[in-house]
Design a protein around this motif. Sequence first.
Motif, PDB file in Angstrom:
ATOM      1  N   LEU A  44       0.837  -1.189   0.000  1.00  0.00           N
ATOM      2  CA  LEU A  44       0.000   0.000   0.000  1.00  0.00           C
ATOM      3  C   LEU A  44       0.880   1.250   0.000  1.00  0.00           C
ATOM      4  O   LEU A  44       1.954   1.271   0.604  1.00  0.00           O
ATOM      5  N   MET A  45       0.370   2.321  -0.659  1.00  0.00           N
ATOM      6  CA  MET A  45       1.207   3.492  -0.917  1.00  0.00           C
ATOM      7  C   MET A  45       1.037   4.602   0.108  1.00  0.00           C
ATOM      8  O   MET A  45       2.023   5.155   0.595  1.00  0.00           O
ATOM      9  N   LEU A  46      -0.185   4.977   0.424  1.00  0.00           N
ATOM     10  CA  LEU A  46      -0.413   6.149   1.266  1.00  0.00           C
ATOM     11  C   LEU A  46      -1.175   5.745   2.530  1.00  0.00           C
ATOM     12  O   LEU A  46      -2.381   5.511   2.477  1.00  0.00           O
ATOM     13  N   PRO A  47      -0.521   5.729   3.671  1.00  0.00           N
ATOM     14  CA  PRO A  47       0.940   5.820   3.853  1.00  0.00           C
ATOM     15  C   PRO A  47       1.592   4.508   3.451  1.00  0.00           C
ATOM     16  O   PRO A  47       0.916   3.475   3.390  1.00  0.00           O
ATOM     17  N   PRO A  48       2.913   4.505   3.216  1.00  0.00           N
ATOM     18  CA  PRO A  48       3.586   3.269   2.813  1.00  0.00           C
ATOM     19  C   PRO A  48       3.461   2.207   3.901  1.00  0.00           C
ATOM     20  O   PRO A  48       3.788   2.447   5.061  1.00  0.00           O
ATOM     21  N   ARG A  49       2.987   1.023   3.533  1.00  0.00           N
ATOM     22  CA  ARG A  49       2.880  -0.069   4.496  1.00  0.00           C
ATOM     23  C   ARG A  49       2.736  -1.391   3.740  1.00  0.00           C
ATOM     24  O   ARG A  49       2.335  -1.416   2.574  1.00  0.00           O
ATOM     25  N   LEU A  50       3.036  -2.445   4.442  1.00  0.00           N
ATOM     26  CA  LEU A  50       2.929  -3.796   3.907  1.00  0.00           C
ATOM     27  C   LEU A  50       1.818  -4.513   4.661  1.00  0.00           C
ATOM     28  O   LEU A  50       1.861  -4.636   5.885  1.00  0.00           O
ATOM     29  N   GLN A  51       0.824  -4.968   3.921  1.00  0.00           N
ATOM     30  CA  GLN A  51      -0.330  -5.628   4.530  1.00  0.00           C
ATOM     31  C   GLN A  51      -0.276  -7.113   4.187  1.00  0.00           C
ATOM     32  O   GLN A  51      -0.255  -7.495   3.014  1.00  0.00           O
ATOM     33  N   ILE A  52      -0.276  -7.958   5.223  1.00  0.00           N
ATOM     34  CA  ILE A  52      -0.175  -9.408   5.053  1.00  0.00           C
ATOM     35  C   ILE A  52      -1.414 -10.042   5.673  1.00  0.00           C
ATOM     36  O   ILE A  52      -1.628  -9.964   6.888  1.00  0.00           O
ATOM     37  N   SER A  53      -2.247 -10.666   4.833  1.00  0.00           N
ATOM     38  CA  SER A  53      -3.474 -11.316   5.294  1.00  0.00           C
ATOM     39  C   SER A  53      -3.237 -12.823   5.370  1.00  0.00           C
ATOM     40  O   SER A  53      -2.753 -13.433   4.409  1.00  0.00           O
ATOM     41  N   LEU A  54      -3.583 -13.424   6.503  1.00  0.00           N
ATOM     42  CA  LEU A  54      -3.322 -14.835   6.747  1.00  0.00           C
ATOM     43  C   LEU A  54      -4.611 -15.584   7.056  1.00  0.00           C
ATOM     44  O   LEU A  54      -5.549 -15.021   7.629  1.00  0.00           O
ATOM     45  N   VAL A  55      -4.641 -16.849   6.673  1.00  0.00           N
ATOM     46  CA  VAL A  55      -5.687 -17.784   7.105  1.00  0.00           C
ATOM     47  C   VAL A  55      -4.991 -18.878   7.898  1.00  0.00           C
ATOM     48  O   VAL A  55      -4.110 -19.566   7.382  1.00  0.00           O
ATOM     49  N   ASP A  56      -5.360 -19.020   9.165  1.00  0.00           N
ATOM     50  CA  ASP A  56      -4.660 -19.937  10.069  1.00  0.00           C
ATOM     51  C   ASP A  56      -4.817 -21.397   9.662  1.00  0.00           C
ATOM     52  O   ASP A  56      -5.861 -21.824   9.153  1.00  0.00           O
ATOM     53  N   ARG A  57      -3.756 -22.161   9.911  1.00  0.00           N
ATOM     54  CA  ARG A  57      -3.810 -23.616   9.872  1.00  0.00           C
ATOM     55  C   ARG A  57      -3.834 -24.111  11.303  1.00  0.00           C
ATOM     56  O   ARG A  57      -3.258 -23.497  12.202  1.00  0.00           O
ATOM     57  N   GLU A  58      -4.481 -25.243  11.495  1.00  0.00           N
ATOM     58  CA  GLU A  58      -4.520 -25.834  12.831  1.00  0.00           C
ATOM     59  C   GLU A  58      -4.206 -27.315  12.719  1.00  0.00           C
ATOM     60  O   GLU A  58      -4.762 -28.020  11.867  1.00  0.00           O
ATOM     61  N   ALA A  59      -3.310 -27.791  13.559  1.00  0.00           N
ATOM     62  CA  ALA A  59      -2.984 -29.211  13.571  1.00  0.00           C
ATOM     63  C   ALA A  59      -4.152 -29.981  14.178  1.00  0.00           C
ATOM     64  O   ALA A  59      -4.532 -29.740  15.328  1.00  0.00           O
ATOM     65  N   VAL A  60      -4.742 -30.899  13.409  1.00  0.00           N
ATOM     66  CA  VAL A  60      -5.883 -31.677  13.899  1.00  0.00           C
ATOM     67  C   VAL A  60      -5.494 -33.120  14.192  1.00  0.00           C
ATOM     68  O   VAL A  60      -6.292 -33.862  14.767  1.00  0.00           O
ATOM     69  N   ALA A  61      -4.282 -33.520  13.809  1.00  0.00           N
ATOM     70  CA  ALA A  61      -3.844 -34.888  14.069  1.00  0.00           C
ATOM     71  C   ALA A  61      -2.322 -34.941  14.071  1.00  0.00           C
ATOM     72  O   ALA A  61      -1.663 -34.183  13.365  1.00  0.00           O
ATOM     73  N   GLN A  62      -1.790 -35.829  14.893  1.00  0.00           N
ATOM     74  CA  GLN A  62      -0.380 -36.156  14.782  1.00  0.00           C
ATOM     75  C   GLN A  62      -0.197 -37.062  13.571  1.00  0.00           C
ATOM     76  O   GLN A  62      -1.124 -37.748  13.142  1.00  0.00           O
ATOM     77  N   ALA A  63       1.005 -37.092  13.025  1.00  0.00           N
ATOM     78  CA  ALA A  63       1.201 -37.864  11.800  1.00  0.00           C
ATOM     79  C   ALA A  63       2.608 -38.424  11.733  1.00  0.00           C
ATOM     80  O   ALA A  63       3.549 -37.896  12.339  1.00  0.00           O
ATOM     81  N   GLN A  64       2.717 -39.506  10.977  1.00  0.00           N
ATOM     82  CA  GLN A  64       4.011 -40.144  10.743  1.00  0.00           C
ATOM     83  C   GLN A  64       4.150 -40.414   9.252  1.00  0.00           C
ATOM     84  O   GLN A  64       3.196 -40.841   8.592  1.00  0.00           O
ATOM     85  N   ARG A  65       5.320 -40.144   8.719  1.00  0.00           N
ATOM     86  CA  ARG A  65       5.586 -40.437   7.309  1.00  0.00           C
ATOM     87  C   ARG A  65       6.996 -40.999   7.175  1.00  0.00           C
ATOM     88  O   ARG A  65       7.849 -40.811   8.040  1.00  0.00           O
ATOM     89  N   ARG A  66       7.213 -41.678   6.060  1.00  0.00           N
ATOM     90  CA  ARG A  66       8.531 -42.234   5.783  1.00  0.00           C
ATOM     91  C   ARG A  66       9.323 -41.242   4.941  1.00  0.00           C
ATOM     92  O   ARG A  66       8.839 -40.747   3.923  1.00  0.00           O
ATOM     93  N   SER A  67      10.534 -40.941   5.368  1.00  0.00           N
ATOM     94  CA  SER A  67      11.422 -40.055   4.636  1.00  0.00           C
ATOM     95  C   SER A  67      12.730 -40.785   4.353  1.00  0.00           C
ATOM     96  O   SER A  67      12.904 -41.957   4.705  1.00  0.00           O
ATOM     97  N   ARG A  68      13.659 -40.091   3.726  1.00  0.00           N
ATOM     98  CA  ARG A  68      14.944 -40.706   3.411  1.00  0.00           C
ATOM     99  C   ARG A  68      15.715 -41.076   4.675  1.00  0.00           C
ATOM    100  O   ARG A  68      16.540 -41.983   4.657  1.00  0.00           O
ATOM    101  N   LYS A  69      15.446 -40.363   5.753  1.00  0.00           N
ATOM    102  CA  LYS A  69      16.141 -40.626   7.011  1.00  0.00           C
ATOM    103  C   LYS A  69      15.387 -41.595   7.905  1.00  0.00           C
ATOM    104  O   LYS A  69      15.767 -41.810   9.051  1.00  0.00           O
ATOM    105  N   GLY A  70      14.304 -42.157   7.400  1.00  0.00           N
ATOM    106  CA  GLY A  70      13.495 -43.063   8.208  1.00  0.00           C
ATOM    107  C   GLY A  70      12.125 -42.468   8.479  1.00  0.00           C
ATOM    108  O   GLY A  70      11.605 -41.677   7.686  1.00  0.00           O
ATOM    109  N   PHE A  71      11.544 -42.835   9.598  1.00  0.00           N
ATOM    110  CA  PHE A  71      10.223 -42.327   9.952  1.00  0.00           C
ATOM    111  C   PHE A  71      10.347 -40.945  10.579  1.00  0.00           C
ATOM    112  O   PHE A  71      11.226 -40.687  11.403  1.00  0.00           O
ATOM    113  N   GLU A  72       9.450 -40.062  10.169  1.00  0.00           N
ATOM    114  CA  GLU A  72       9.434 -38.682  10.659  1.00  0.00           C
ATOM    115  C   GLU A  72       8.081 -38.393  11.289  1.00  0.00           C
ATOM    116  O   GLU A  72       7.037 -38.732  10.726  1.00  0.00           O
ATOM    117  N   MET A  73       8.105 -37.778  12.448  1.00  0.00           N
ATOM    118  CA  MET A  73       6.868 -37.400  13.121  1.00  0.00           C
ATOM    119  C   MET A  73       6.559 -35.935  12.860  1.00  0.00           C
ATOM    120  O   MET A  73       7.459 -35.095  12.798  1.00  0.00           O
TER     121      MET A  73
END
Length: 279
Positions: free
Chosen positions: A111-140
């Motif tokens: 935004l120009m007048l006055p100069p400012r940076l506006q950042i609009s966010l939509v929250d994420r929420e963790a609803v479950a724990q998870a496990q996946r396989r990666s190159r280093k093994g299992f990752e939580m």
Amino acid sequence: MSTASSRSGQALERRRQLRQERRQERWKQIWRIAVLAGSAGALGWGLLKQGWVVRDPDQIEVLGSRQVSRAQVIREGNLQVPLPLLTLQPKQLAQRLSAGLPVEQVQINRLMLPPRLQISLVDREAVAQAQRRSRKGFEMGYVDRLGNWMTRRQQLAGAPATAPTVLVLGWQDRLRPALAQVLAERDALGSPLLQVRFEANGSLWLRTAALGDIHLGPTDDKLAKRLDVLRHLSAELPGQIRNLKLQSIDLSDPDQPELGLPAKAKPKAAPTKVTARNP
């Protein structure tokens, strides 16, 4: 005749001179306009470059999030003041914020007048724990309601009131739509959802508090129908069958559910009578 011819030649020469003068005048006007436009553009660019600058963190506005602060946005976005807004690349900034913060969506406005940076966010929420396989093994980690993977840092940035109780095993990116479909129904299954498990071939299993392990089969277009059957069984399954502690329920064919009942105990064999012999 000579006088008439002379006058006609003079008239032609006069018209030629007038046309030439008009062309010269047009070129002068074009040149003036080009010089003025260039000067105005250079002046405008200079003013924007010097004046369109965020000089204080308070000029960075964070909207829409209940769990992400301005300080977190500045840190994850690597934003430093003074910040020339002309040199800012909104797409790259949005990618950095999405990767480091528990947010589903990021929108950047300069935004120009006055100069400012506006950042609009939509929250994420963790609803479950998870496990996946990666190159280093299992990752939580964690997943949000859309089945997207969240790192521990992203989950901690969200600072949820209570830790998720559902566990997702075998998370794969290609299975996110099916996972999101299950998570959307987690509070409507008639029994608390404890676990979501994807086998290596993508076959889906659930575990609920009342019914134990439920095989839902492939993650195809029949998944919604299988979840409907599961809700029906949770509500209608007779109490005497529930008390048998089912080993599993197979809903891979939702039209013919199969209940895995524990095997009946075998009757004990009669004790063998041993007769002692005299030597």
